[in-house]
Design an enzyme around this catalytic site. Structure first.
Site, PDB file in Angstrom:
ATOM      1  N   HIS A  86     -14.803  27.614 -78.892  1.00  0.00           N
ATOM      2  CA  HIS A  86     -15.813  27.676 -77.827  1.00  0.00           C
ATOM      3  C   HIS A  86     -15.351  26.879 -76.606  1.00  0.00           C
ATOM      4  O   HIS A  86     -15.516  27.326 -75.461  1.00  0.00           O
ATOM      5  CB  HIS A  86     -17.154  27.141 -78.342  1.00  0.00           C
ATOM      6  CG  HIS A  86     -18.180  26.963 -77.280  1.00  0.00           C
ATOM      7  ND1 HIS A  86     -18.705  28.009 -76.549  1.00  0.00           N
ATOM      8  CD2 HIS A  86     -18.777  25.836 -76.798  1.00  0.00           C
ATOM      9  CE1 HIS A  86     -19.580  27.545 -75.675  1.00  0.00           C
ATOM     10  NE2 HIS A  86     -19.633  26.229 -75.808  1.00  0.00           N
ATOM     11  N   ASP A 135     -12.755  28.864 -74.776  1.00  0.00           N
ATOM     12  CA  ASP A 135     -13.409  29.984 -74.099  1.00  0.00           C
ATOM     13  C   ASP A 135     -14.128  29.503 -72.840  1.00  0.00           C
ATOM     14  O   ASP A 135     -14.029  30.122 -71.775  1.00  0.00           O
ATOM     15  CB  ASP A 135     -14.387  30.668 -75.051  1.00  0.00           C
ATOM     16  CG  ASP A 135     -15.069  31.855 -74.404  1.00  0.00           C
ATOM     17  OD1 ASP A 135     -14.357  32.732 -73.878  1.00  0.00           O
ATOM     18  OD2 ASP A 135     -16.316  31.908 -74.437  1.00  0.00           O
TER      19      ASP A 135
END
Length: 114
Positions: free
Chosen positions: A79, A82
């Site tokens: 995450h 990203d």
């Protein structure tokens, strides 16, 4: 996931998030034709996203080296990566939009003088 990787992931998310706020502030300033503030905000955004990228690079290098054994897959770190790349793209796009807005504003000012 180990504590070190978790801390690195959170730092990436925090620095990238701060960069997103700076980027948004720059775009709001651009809406008001305040290109000086926009430039200052984008400079801080670049500093923040660079710090996030450094942390990511350190994490990858430590896994590749002998410093630690291989990390387990981490959804939090995925995450964070990203988030970093998404905001990096937003910064690139904002830089182009600000440049276009400044050029248009300069042309309008020139037309108004004539």
């Amino acid at each position: 996931m180990d504590d070190v990787l978790s801390q690195q992931a959170m730092k990436i998310i925090l620095f990238a998030g701060d960069a997103r706020v700076n980027c948004k502030n720059a775009l709001v300033a651009t809406e008001k034709n305040d290109f000086e503030t926009a430039a200052a905000e984008m400079k801080v955004a670049k500093t923040n996203i660079t710090e996030a990228h450094k942390i990511q690079t350190q994490a990858i290098q430590s896994e590749m080296g002998e410093e630690v054994t291989q990390h387990e897959h981490s959804l939090l770190f995925t995450h964070a990566q990203d988030t970093l790349m998404t905001i990096y793209s937003e910064i690139n796009l904002a830089n182009h939009l600000i440049k276009i807005a400044k050029q248009l504003n300069d042309r309008l000012i020139l037309l108004e003088k004539n």
